[in-house]
Design an enzyme around this catalytic site. Structure first.
Site, PDB file in Angstrom:
ATOM      1  N   ARG A   1     -15.457  15.404 -17.388  1.00  0.00           N
ATOM      2  CA  ARG A   1     -15.620  14.175 -16.716  1.00  0.00           C
ATOM      3  C   ARG A   1     -14.251  13.487 -16.518  1.00  0.00           C
ATOM      4  O   ARG A   1     -14.238  12.531 -15.904  1.00  0.00           O
ATOM      5  CB  ARG A   1     -16.534  13.370 -17.404  1.00  0.00           C
ATOM      6  CG  ARG A   1     -18.093  13.512 -17.420  1.00  0.00           C
ATOM      7  CD  ARG A   1     -18.778  12.845 -16.437  1.00  0.00           C
ATOM      8  NE  ARG A   1     -20.014  11.990 -16.630  1.00  0.00           N
ATOM      9  CZ  ARG A   1     -20.987  12.570 -17.196  1.00  0.00           C
ATOM     10  NH1 ARG A   1     -21.143  13.721 -17.173  1.00  0.00           N
ATOM     11  NH2 ARG A   1     -21.993  11.666 -17.170  1.00  0.00           N
TER      12      ARG A   1
ATOM     13  N   LYS B   1     -26.979  17.196  -9.968  1.00  0.00           N
ATOM     14  CA  LYS B   1     -26.044  18.050 -10.870  1.00  0.00           C
ATOM     15  C   LYS B   1     -27.193  18.921 -11.877  1.00  0.00           C
ATOM     16  O   LYS B   1     -26.949  20.212 -11.801  1.00  0.00           O
ATOM     17  CB  LYS B   1     -25.130  17.476 -11.826  1.00  0.00           C
ATOM     18  CG  LYS B   1     -23.958  16.926 -10.927  1.00  0.00           C
ATOM     19  CD  LYS B   1     -22.821  16.738 -11.799  1.00  0.00           C
ATOM     20  CE  LYS B   1     -22.988  15.545 -12.852  1.00  0.00           C
ATOM     21  NZ  LYS B   1     -23.277  14.269 -12.417  1.00  0.00           N
TER      22      LYS B   1
ATOM     23  N   ARG C   1     -22.260   3.189 -14.025  1.00  0.00           N
ATOM     24  CA  ARG C   1     -22.079   4.757 -13.830  1.00  0.00           C
ATOM     25  C   ARG C   1     -21.403   5.092 -12.990  1.00  0.00           C
ATOM     26  O   ARG C   1     -20.340   5.983 -12.606  1.00  0.00           O
ATOM     27  CB  ARG C   1     -22.991   5.441 -14.451  1.00  0.00           C
ATOM     28  CG  ARG C   1     -23.490   5.190 -15.800  1.00  0.00           C
ATOM     29  CD  ARG C   1     -24.889   5.722 -15.939  1.00  0.00           C
ATOM     30  NE  ARG C   1     -24.862   7.141 -15.842  1.00  0.00           N
ATOM     31  CZ  ARG C   1     -25.867   8.213 -15.681  1.00  0.00           C
ATOM     32  NH1 ARG C   1     -27.176   7.749 -15.523  1.00  0.00           N
ATOM     33  NH2 ARG C   1     -25.617   9.544 -16.097  1.00  0.00           N
TER      34      ARG C   1
ATOM     35  N   ARG D   1     -34.731   7.694 -18.488  1.00  0.00           N
ATOM     36  CA  ARG D   1     -33.793   7.365 -19.356  1.00  0.00           C
ATOM     37  C   ARG D   1     -33.490   6.075 -19.275  1.00  0.00           C
ATOM     38  O   ARG D   1     -33.413   5.362 -17.944  1.00  0.00           O
ATOM     39  CB  ARG D   1     -32.488   8.415 -19.028  1.00  0.00           C
ATOM     40  CG  ARG D   1     -32.854   9.767 -19.581  1.00  0.00           C
ATOM     41  CD  ARG D   1     -31.920  10.791 -18.800  1.00  0.00           C
ATOM     42  NE  ARG D   1     -30.550  10.291 -18.492  1.00  0.00           N
ATOM     43  CZ  ARG D   1     -29.663  11.030 -18.193  1.00  0.00           C
ATOM     44  NH1 ARG D   1     -30.086  12.417 -17.894  1.00  0.00           N
ATOM     45  NH2 ARG D   1     -28.416  10.608 -17.618  1.00  0.00           N
TER      46      ARG D   1
ATOM     47  N   ARG E   1     -36.195   9.043 -11.211  1.00  0.00           N
ATOM     48  CA  ARG E   1     -35.724  10.324 -11.831  1.00  0.00           C
ATOM     49  C   ARG E   1     -36.717  10.073 -13.398  1.00  0.00           C
ATOM     50  O   ARG E   1     -36.884   9.173 -13.911  1.00  0.00           O
ATOM     51  CB  ARG E   1     -34.579  10.402 -12.282  1.00  0.00           C
ATOM     52  CG  ARG E   1     -33.896  11.542 -13.014  1.00  0.00           C
ATOM     53  CD  ARG E   1     -32.721  11.964 -12.550  1.00  0.00           C
ATOM     54  NE  ARG E   1     -31.490  11.371 -13.525  1.00  0.00           N
ATOM     55  CZ  ARG E   1     -30.196  11.899 -13.409  1.00  0.00           C
ATOM     56  NH1 ARG E   1     -30.157  12.612 -13.020  1.00  0.00           N
ATOM     57  NH2 ARG E   1     -29.439  11.044 -14.252  1.00  0.00           N
TER      58      ARG E   1
HETATM   59  P1  AMP Z   1     -25.129  12.629 -18.080  1.00  0.00           P
HETATM   60  O1  AMP Z   1     -26.558  12.996 -18.514  1.00  0.00           O
HETATM   61  O2  AMP Z   1     -24.346  13.760 -17.623  1.00  0.00           O
HETATM   62  O3  AMP Z   1     -25.342  11.604 -16.841  1.00  0.00           O
HETATM   63  O4  AMP Z   1     -24.738  11.981 -19.242  1.00  0.00           O
HETATM   64  C1  AMP Z   1     -25.182  10.878 -19.875  1.00  0.00           C
HETATM   65  C2  AMP Z   1     -24.290  10.122 -20.721  1.00  0.00           C
HETATM   66  O5  AMP Z   1     -23.548  10.907 -21.692  1.00  0.00           O
HETATM   67  C3  AMP Z   1     -23.028   9.581 -20.063  1.00  0.00           C
HETATM   68  O6  AMP Z   1     -23.405   8.346 -19.019  1.00  0.00           O
HETATM   69  C4  AMP Z   1     -21.807   9.460 -21.148  1.00  0.00           C
HETATM   70  O7  AMP Z   1     -22.147   8.274 -21.712  1.00  0.00           O
HETATM   71  C5  AMP Z   1     -22.304  10.636 -21.971  1.00  0.00           C
HETATM   72  N1  AMP Z   1     -21.649  11.828 -21.474  1.00  0.00           N
HETATM   73  C6  AMP Z   1     -21.837  13.033 -20.962  1.00  0.00           C
HETATM   74  N2  AMP Z   1     -21.100  14.073 -20.444  1.00  0.00           N
HETATM   75  C7  AMP Z   1     -19.910  13.074 -20.930  1.00  0.00           C
HETATM   76  C8  AMP Z   1     -18.392  13.569 -20.714  1.00  0.00           C
HETATM   77  N3  AMP Z   1     -18.141  14.844 -20.257  1.00  0.00           N
HETATM   78  N4  AMP Z   1     -17.624  12.665 -21.206  1.00  0.00           N
HETATM   79  C9  AMP Z   1     -17.816  11.644 -21.679  1.00  0.00           C
HETATM   80  N5  AMP Z   1     -19.286  11.012 -21.606  1.00  0.00           N
HETATM   81  C10 AMP Z   1     -20.276  12.116 -21.430  1.00  0.00           C
END
Ligand code: AMP
Length: 220
Positions: free
Chosen positions: A88, A13, A171, A160, A127
């Site tokens: 999400r 994404k 996740r 990360r 990654r």
């Molecule tokens: P990502 O980089 O999009 O995978 O996000 C990393 C982490 O940030 C996720 O595992 C969540 O803990 C938090 N996070 C990011 N976007 C959201 C969202 N829209 N709703 C809830 N938690 C989020």
């Protein structure tokens, strides 16, 4: 033009959202990046978000919604936005729809990037992200010119915590439980496009652009 990019963690994404935003000259808003910036800056928002992120859980809806809507109000989002990682949950999608409706706007397309779990695990462990500008790389599929160094800004690349295998599995579970209902939500709105996320970066970008339709360049 408001486009939502969905898919499991590791579906590509972030990379694809950055490409689409550049190609269409619109903003790229990634909720995960906004949280990581807040964590790095040590703001109250960051402190609140960090415990959830480290466990691979979702940050509570009200916190995420407020943060993203504030970001969408900034001038660079006027032409359009590629939303990456938000919404999400169904509650986030509804809050977004309500905020957009108040401005006479709506989500024009929701692009779902589909990738099997086995491929996701391979992708995630390789990654790397730039500590400075958040540009994503992969040691095998999208390596930087110099190992460990960002092509764009020279920043240090790192893995990360939430890309570790155990966290990735958690996740994927969270994704299935909370995010898949969104697919039904956008399908019911008639804006869902399901995209095969396997293959080269250029192939996937081409599929996403094709799904947006031939008129996409006129949207922005
Ligand atoms: P990502 O980089 O999009 O995978 O996000 C990393 C982490 O940030 C996720 O595992 C969540 O803990 C938090 N996070 C990011 N976007 C959201 C969202 N829209 N709703 C809830 N938690 C989020």
């Amino acid at each position: 033009m408001i486009v939502v990019l969905m898919g499991p963690p590791g579906a590509g994404k972030g990379t694809q959202a950055a490409r689409l935003a550049e190609r269409l000259a619109v903003a790229h808003v990634a909720s995960g990046d906004l949280f990581r910036e807040a964590v790095a800056a040590g703001t109250p928002l960051g402190i609140q978000a960090q415990t959830y992120m480290d466990r691979g859980e979702l940050v509570p809806d009200d916190v995420v919604v407020q943060m993203v809507l504030e970001r969408l109000a900034r001038p660079d989002c006027r032409r359009g936005v590629i939303l990456d990682g938000f919404p999400r949950t169904a509650a986030q999608a509804e809050a977004l729809a309500a905020a957009l409706a108040a401005q006479g706007r709506r989500v024009e397309a929701a692009l779902l990037i589909e990738v099997p779990d086995a491929a996701i695990l391979e992708r995630m462990t390789g990654r790397r992200i730039c500590r400075q500008c958040q540009t994503p790389y992969h040691v095998k599929f999208n390596p930087p010119a110099r190992p460990g160094v960002c092509d764009r800004c020279g920043g240090e690349l790192y893995q990360r915590d939430d890309d570790r295998e155990e966290t990735v599995r958690k996740r994927l579970e969270v994704y299935r439980a909370q995010t898949l209902p969104l697919v039904a939500y956008y399908r019911a709105q008639g804006v869902l496009h399901e995209i095969d996320g396997l293959g080269g970066l250029d192939e996937v970008t081409a599929r996403l652009l094709a799904a947006l339709g031939p008129g996409v360049d006129r949207w922005a």
